[in-house]
Design a protein around this motif. Sequence first.
Motif, PDB file in Angstrom:
ATOM      1  N   ILE A  92       0.838  -1.199   0.000  1.00 19.69           N
ATOM      2  CA  ILE A  92       0.000   0.000   0.000  1.00 19.69           C
ATOM      3  C   ILE A  92       0.873   1.249   0.000  1.00 19.69           C
ATOM      4  CG2 ILE A  92      -1.667   1.310   1.371  1.00 19.69           C
ATOM      5  CD1 ILE A  92      -2.846  -1.355   2.269  1.00 19.69           C
ATOM      6  N   THR A  93       0.537   2.206  -0.839  1.00 19.82           N
ATOM      7  CA  THR A  93       1.160   3.529  -1.026  1.00 19.82           C
ATOM      8  C   THR A  93       2.453   3.492  -1.832  1.00 19.82           C
ATOM      9  OG1 THR A  93       2.624   3.679   0.929  1.00 19.82           O
ATOM     10  CG2 THR A  93       0.289   4.219   1.255  1.00 19.82           C
ATOM     11  N   CYS A  94       3.053   2.322  -2.058  1.00 21.58           N
ATOM     12  CA  CYS A  94       4.359   2.271  -2.715  1.00 21.58           C
ATOM     13  C   CYS A  94       4.302   2.855  -4.127  1.00 21.58           C
ATOM     14  CB  CYS A  94       4.881   0.838  -2.752  1.00 21.58           C
ATOM     15  SG  CYS A  94       6.463   0.690  -3.616  1.00 21.58           S
ATOM     16  N   MET A  95       3.380   2.371  -4.946  1.00 20.30           N
ATOM     17  CA  MET A  95       3.305   2.830  -6.326  1.00 20.30           C
ATOM     18  C   MET A  95       2.949   4.314  -6.399  1.00 20.30           C
ATOM     19  SD  MET A  95       4.184   0.365  -8.291  1.00 20.30           S
ATOM     20  CE  MET A  95       3.524   0.646  -9.922  1.00 20.30           C
ATOM     21  N   TYR A  96       2.018   4.750  -5.549  1.00 22.21           N
ATOM     22  CA  TYR A  96       1.614   6.155  -5.578  1.00 22.21           C
ATOM     23  C   TYR A  96       2.773   7.070  -5.176  1.00 22.21           C
ATOM     24  CZ  TYR A  96      -0.575  10.573  -4.569  1.00 22.21           C
ATOM     25  OH  TYR A  96      -0.868  11.907  -4.561  1.00 22.21           O
ATOM     26  N   ASN A  97       3.411   6.749  -4.066  1.00 19.30           N
ATOM     27  CA  ASN A  97       4.471   7.620  -3.555  1.00 19.30           C
ATOM     28  C   ASN A  97       5.681   7.670  -4.477  1.00 19.30           C
ATOM     29  OD1 ASN A  97       3.100   8.445  -1.253  1.00 19.30           O
ATOM     30  ND2 ASN A  97       3.856   6.736  -0.031  1.00 19.30           N
ATOM     31  N   THR A  98       5.964   6.584  -5.183  1.00 24.62           N
ATOM     32  CA  THR A  98       7.163   6.552  -6.030  1.00 24.62           C
ATOM     33  C   THR A  98       6.886   6.990  -7.464  1.00 24.62           C
ATOM     34  OG1 THR A  98       6.804   4.208  -6.536  1.00 24.62           O
ATOM     35  CG2 THR A  98       8.236   4.728  -4.664  1.00 24.62           C
ATOM     36  N   LYS A  99       5.660   6.787  -7.961  1.00 19.08           N
ATOM     37  CA  LYS A  99       5.389   7.038  -9.379  1.00 19.08           C
ATOM     38  C   LYS A  99       4.489   8.241  -9.648  1.00 19.08           C
ATOM     39  CE  LYS A  99       7.692   3.321 -10.486  1.00 19.08           C
ATOM     40  NZ  LYS A  99       9.030   3.433 -11.118  1.00 19.08           N
ATOM     41  N   ILE A 100       3.552   8.524  -8.763  1.00 22.14           N
ATOM     42  CA  ILE A 100       2.582   9.590  -9.025  1.00 22.14           C
ATOM     43  C   ILE A 100       2.925  10.878  -8.273  1.00 22.14           C
ATOM     44  CG2 ILE A 100       0.145  10.259  -8.926  1.00 22.14           C
ATOM     45  CD1 ILE A 100       0.831   8.048 -10.942  1.00 22.14           C
ATOM     46  N   ALA A 101       3.193  10.772  -6.995  1.00 23.51           N
ATOM     47  CA  ALA A 101       3.454  11.964  -6.194  1.00 23.51           C
ATOM     48  C   ALA A 101       4.552  12.863  -6.775  1.00 23.51           C
ATOM     49  CB  ALA A 101       3.809  11.562  -4.757  1.00 23.51           C
ATOM     50  N   PRO A 102       5.670  12.296  -7.302  1.00 22.38           N
ATOM     51  CA  PRO A 102       6.709  13.173  -7.860  1.00 22.38           C
ATOM     52  C   PRO A 102       6.254  13.968  -9.088  1.00 22.38           C
ATOM     53  CG  PRO A 102       7.614  11.006  -7.355  1.00 22.38           C
ATOM     54  CD  PRO A 102       6.125  10.887  -7.243  1.00 22.38           C
ATOM     55  N   LEU A 103       5.152  13.552  -9.731  1.00 20.95           N
ATOM     56  CA  LEU A 103       4.681  14.228 -10.937  1.00 20.95           C
ATOM     57  C   LEU A 103       3.738  15.389 -10.637  1.00 20.95           C
ATOM     58  CD1 LEU A 103       3.849  11.122 -13.167  1.00 20.95           C
ATOM     59  CD2 LEU A 103       5.960  12.451 -13.147  1.00 20.95           C
ATOM     60  N   LEU A 104       3.255  15.469  -9.405  1.00 21.32           N
ATOM     61  CA  LEU A 104       2.193  16.425  -9.098  1.00 21.32           C
ATOM     62  C   LEU A 104       2.544  17.892  -9.360  1.00 21.32           C
ATOM     63  CD1 LEU A 104       0.629  14.857  -5.889  1.00 21.32           C
ATOM     64  CD2 LEU A 104      -0.290  14.885  -8.205  1.00 21.32           C
TER      65      LEU A 104
END
Length: 319
Positions: A92-104
Amino acid sequence: DVTYFNGVEVGRERWDGVRSYRVPAKLLRKGKNVIAVRLLSEWGNGRLGDEASDPYLHSADNQVRISLKGQWKYNGEIEPKLPMGRGYSNNITCMYNTKIAPLLPYGIRGFLWYQGEGNSGQPELYKQLQPTMITDWRIRFEQGYLPFLLVQLPNISGGSCQYFREAQAESLQLPNVGMAVSIDVGDPYDIHPNNKKPVGERLYLRAKEMVYKDSVGVFQGPVYDSFRIEGNKIRMKFKSTGSGLMSKDGKDLRTFEVAGEDGKYVPAKAVIEGNDVLVWSDAVKKPLSARHAWDSNPAVNLYNKEGLPATSFRTNKEL
């Protein structure tokens, strides 16, 4: 995976595909020889071949050919299991924090989403997960209803992907969401089929119409719209019929079924009438419901004349 012949490595690969290795003559023994495969699966379950493959050993001149079909011995406990740390992608949260959050912090034009195999056994949950994710991303990127184009899962042998395809399609109720159908371009024995070109082309058609407002005419296959009962037959109406409906292979329409009061579906005959399809079965005198391609690996042949297929659907979700 690494392949050994009598204890000596003869080849290795990293992903799906056919393996073909040359075995040095010096490794051959008179009588019994042993072929072993060391298979590493970082997620899911590993597999050697499929129901349609015919592995074999042959001489360089093809004069000798030995089938390797049949049961192979295996042992999943020879080596320790892979260590899965906190950074494993399914945590949980791994993909979001590593792949999506940096793009925001950056601008973005839209999303192309091809996923679902790992969730295909939970269609009811996915009806909540996917819309929630779409809405969350749109909020975080702060650019309004960003276009979201998803790929509906292709045909695959086994499972119940028809329910999952239905769950995916429910996201079309959100604004600015489109879908590319891939029910006819999958590989029954490979959850990650190689034939991606038609998928890309269908996403392109949808994006061209939805995002770039460039009219392409028909951008998807026939879409079920409504039905009505006519005696012992059911008439189904379609949208996105383009230049008209057709059987792609010229044969009778298949993968249609009808059910009566008992809710038991039976194979049905189906014919095209204009932009409608009329379905019936002599075994069901009073049909109440019909469905199409209601299988994980259906052999669909209902298309529009632009060459785009109809996907799984049912007229009554209660049956």
